[in-house]
Design an enzyme around this catalytic site. Structure first.
Site, PDB file in Angstrom:
ATOM      1  N   TYR A 132      26.767  51.423  31.637  1.00  0.00           N
ATOM      2  CA  TYR A 132      26.609  50.469  32.753  1.00  0.00           C
ATOM      3  C   TYR A 132      26.208  49.097  32.208  1.00  0.00           C
ATOM      4  O   TYR A 132      26.763  48.066  32.599  1.00  0.00           O
ATOM      5  CB  TYR A 132      25.543  51.018  33.708  1.00  0.00           C
ATOM      6  CG  TYR A 132      25.202  50.110  34.868  1.00  0.00           C
ATOM      7  CD1 TYR A 132      26.103  49.895  35.899  1.00  0.00           C
ATOM      8  CD2 TYR A 132      23.958  49.477  34.938  1.00  0.00           C
ATOM      9  CE1 TYR A 132      25.785  49.069  36.973  1.00  0.00           C
ATOM     10  CE2 TYR A 132      23.631  48.647  35.997  1.00  0.00           C
ATOM     11  CZ  TYR A 132      24.545  48.450  37.018  1.00  0.00           C
ATOM     12  OH  TYR A 132      24.222  47.633  38.074  1.00  0.00           O
ATOM     13  N   SER A 158      23.629  42.123  36.807  1.00  0.00           N
ATOM     14  CA  SER A 158      22.428  42.968  36.851  1.00  0.00           C
ATOM     15  C   SER A 158      21.455  42.474  35.783  1.00  0.00           C
ATOM     16  O   SER A 158      21.882  41.916  34.765  1.00  0.00           O
ATOM     17  CB  SER A 158      22.794  44.421  36.546  1.00  0.00           C
ATOM     18  OG  SER A 158      21.630  45.209  36.392  1.00  0.00           O
TER      19      SER A 158
HETATM   20  N1  LIG Z   1      20.625  48.719  43.379  1.00  0.00           N
HETATM   21  C1  LIG Z   1      20.262  48.178  42.233  1.00  0.00           C
HETATM   22  O1  LIG Z   1      19.155  48.451  41.731  1.00  0.00           O
HETATM   23  C2  LIG Z   1      21.155  47.203  41.523  1.00  0.00           C
HETATM   24  C3  LIG Z   1      20.593  46.451  40.482  1.00  0.00           C
HETATM   25  C4  LIG Z   1      21.398  45.547  39.791  1.00  0.00           C
HETATM   26  C5  LIG Z   1      22.718  45.373  40.164  1.00  0.00           C
HETATM   27  N2  LIG Z   1      23.240  46.117  41.184  1.00  0.00           N
HETATM   28  C6  LIG Z   1      24.658  45.887  41.515  1.00  0.00           C
HETATM   29  O2  LIG Z   1      24.759  45.572  42.891  1.00  0.00           O
HETATM   30  C7  LIG Z   1      26.062  45.943  43.356  1.00  0.00           C
HETATM   31  C8  LIG Z   1      25.906  46.730  44.639  1.00  0.00           C
HETATM   32  O3  LIG Z   1      25.182  47.919  44.373  1.00  0.00           O
HETATM   33  P1  LIG Z   1      24.217  48.619  45.450  1.00  0.00           P
HETATM   34  O4  LIG Z   1      22.906  48.736  44.847  1.00  0.00           O
HETATM   35  O5  LIG Z   1      24.396  47.976  46.765  1.00  0.00           O
HETATM   36  O6  LIG Z   1      24.834  50.108  45.441  1.00  0.00           O
HETATM   37  P2  LIG Z   1      25.790  50.846  46.487  1.00  0.00           P
HETATM   38  O7  LIG Z   1      25.130  50.907  47.805  1.00  0.00           O
HETATM   39  O8  LIG Z   1      26.221  52.095  45.820  1.00  0.00           O
HETATM   40  O9  LIG Z   1      27.016  49.828  46.592  1.00  0.00           O
HETATM   41  C9  LIG Z   1      28.088  49.806  45.712  1.00  0.00           C
HETATM   42  C10 LIG Z   1      29.307  49.592  46.543  1.00  0.00           C
HETATM   43  O10 LIG Z   1      30.441  49.404  45.686  1.00  0.00           O
HETATM   44  C11 LIG Z   1      31.496  50.081  46.298  1.00  0.00           C
HETATM   45  N3  LIG Z   1      32.571  50.420  45.380  1.00  0.00           N
HETATM   46  C12 LIG Z   1      32.542  51.269  44.317  1.00  0.00           C
HETATM   47  N4  LIG Z   1      33.747  51.318  43.746  1.00  0.00           N
HETATM   48  C13 LIG Z   1      34.553  50.478  44.455  1.00  0.00           C
HETATM   49  C14 LIG Z   1      35.906  50.103  44.367  1.00  0.00           C
HETATM   50  N5  LIG Z   1      36.731  50.620  43.418  1.00  0.00           N
HETATM   51  N6  LIG Z   1      36.396  49.212  45.263  1.00  0.00           N
HETATM   52  C15 LIG Z   1      35.609  48.706  46.219  1.00  0.00           C
HETATM   53  N7  LIG Z   1      34.328  49.048  46.377  1.00  0.00           N
HETATM   54  C16 LIG Z   1      33.807  49.919  45.501  1.00  0.00           C
HETATM   55  C17 LIG Z   1      30.894  51.342  46.897  1.00  0.00           C
HETATM   56  O11 LIG Z   1      31.734  51.826  47.903  1.00  0.00           O
HETATM   57  P3  LIG Z   1      32.034  53.393  48.133  1.00  0.00           P
HETATM   58  O12 LIG Z   1      31.109  53.751  49.228  1.00  0.00           O
HETATM   59  O13 LIG Z   1      33.463  53.400  48.512  1.00  0.00           O
HETATM   60  O14 LIG Z   1      31.759  54.093  46.838  1.00  0.00           O
HETATM   61  C18 LIG Z   1      29.586  50.792  47.441  1.00  0.00           C
HETATM   62  O15 LIG Z   1      29.715  50.342  48.767  1.00  0.00           O
HETATM   63  C19 LIG Z   1      26.729  46.707  42.221  1.00  0.00           C
HETATM   64  O16 LIG Z   1      27.595  45.830  41.530  1.00  0.00           O
HETATM   65  C20 LIG Z   1      25.555  47.087  41.315  1.00  0.00           C
HETATM   66  O17 LIG Z   1      25.953  47.219  39.976  1.00  0.00           O
HETATM   67  C21 LIG Z   1      22.493  47.028  41.873  1.00  0.00           C
END
Ligand SMILES: NC(=O)c1ccc[n+]([C@@H]2O[C@H](COP(=O)([O-])OP(=O)(O)OC[C@H]3O[C@@H](n4cnc5c(N)ncnc54)[C@H](OP(=O)(O)O)[C@@H]3O)[C@@H](O)[C@H]2O)c1
Length: 281
Positions: free
Chosen positions: A148, A135
């Site tokens: 985080y 991130s």
């Molecule tokens: N959106 C942003 O602004 C942003 C910015 C920087 C980095 N990121 C990173 O991008 C990645 C994806 O995030 P996103 O934005 O797509 O959010 P998201 O839609 O909430 O996706 C996160 C995913 O991780 C899964 N997850 C959580 N705990 C888990 C576990 N123990 N085992 C397997 N899967 C698990 C969740 O599944 P469940 O449905 O089962 O909870 C969800 O599908 C993350 O690493 C986040 O830190 C996001």
């Protein structure tokens, strides 16, 4: 034979976009999520090159079972995209040991566990790609994102060491640094902040921060900018060690590296509106 890739946390947001994008680009995609049911809508997409798997990154038995399913399909893994992640937000003084554990268990320990599980087959093949979703918060830290940010800083350090350790084996490692991306993540964080708005010490700051924060994700780029960066890391002969998504956020990183911390503090306070906050005694 298509190159096959395992993606964690693919039921929503960035992981889902990566799965669809890579399948359209001809990869055989193993899209995984804690609950396989959540992946139903994905499996018909991407020329039917997406297979759904149950995988909880914090559960070693679940990781083992998912890899056994992949092996049974006879598709040795070329790539792993460590995408699963959980948010953690709120004043550091209010973070409980459970908050710390949850963030690190998923964002770092889970990522490392899945990586260790796929490495023997990549090493044996003498090739492979690991792409970790970090991130921008792993470099530029806003207040109230300390837990985080610490977990994503850890992913930065982990990824650097991993890249250097695996280079001799032909396994290449990249880190993707997404900025704010429009996925369910941001709304979840904003909701979590609600409970701190009435906090005796931090409530007023949290309200100001939340007003700014809530505007970020809905107007942010969609997850395809991250999927493009992951694709680039998977297909480049010499992938970059880091990709910023969207690329224009590199400007913010350059400033962060250049400016003294005191000046960065003032800029971030002004950006968020927190410069207007004055502590009441
Ligand atoms: N959106 C942003 O602004 C942003 C910015 C920087 C980095 N990121 C990173 O991008 C990645 C994806 O995030 P996103 O934005 O797509 O959010 P998201 O839609 O909430 O996706 C996160 C995913 O991780 C899964 N997850 C959580 N705990 C888990 C576990 N123990 N085992 C397997 N899967 C698990 C969740 O599944 P469940 O449905 O089962 O909870 C969800 O599908 C993350 O690493 C986040 O830190 C996001």
């Amino acid at each position: 034979m298509y190159n096959s890739v395992l993606i964690t946390g693919a039921a929503s947001g960035i992981g889902e976009a990566i799965a669809v994008h890579l399948a359209h680009q001809g990869f055989k995609v193993f899209a995984s999520a804690r609950s396989k049911d959540k992946l139903k809508s994905l499996t018909g997409l991407g020329g039917r090159r997406i297979s759904a798997l149950a995988l909880d990154v914090t559960d070693s038995a679940s990781i083992e079972a998912a890899l056994a399913e992949i092996a049974a399909e006879g598709a040795p893994l070329f790539g792993l995209v460590n995408n699963a992640g959980v948010p953690a937000i709120g004043p550091l003084e209010r973070a409980t040991p459970e908050d710390w554990r949850k963030a690190f268990e998923t964002n770092l320990f889970g990522l490392a566990a899945v990586t260790n599980a796929v490495l023997p087959q990549m090493r044996a093949a003498g090739r492979g790609r690991i792409v970790n979703i970090g991130s921008l918060t792993g470099r530029i830290v806003m207040p109230f994102q300390g837990v985080y940010a610490a977990s994503k800083h850890a992913v930065e350090g982990y990824t650097d060491a991993l890249r250097r350790e695996l280079a001799p084996f032909g396994v290449k490692v990249s880190l993707i640094r997404p900025g704010a991306i429009n996925t369910p993540f941001g709304a979840h964080e904003a909701e979590t902040l609600d409970q701190f708005e009435t906090d005796e010490i931090y409530g007023d700051q949290v309200k100001i921060f939340k007003a700014w924060f809530e505007k970020q994700h809905p107007t942010a780029p969609g997850p395809n900018v991250v999927a493009d960066a992951v694709h680039a890391a998977l297909i480049a002969d010499r992938p970059h060690s880091r990709y910023t998504a969207p690329a224009k956020m590199q400007g913010a990183l350059a400033l962060r590296n250049l400016l003294p911390s005191a000046m960065t503090d003032r800029i971030l306070a002004r950006v968020t509106g927190l410069n207007k906050f004055r502590k009441r005694r």
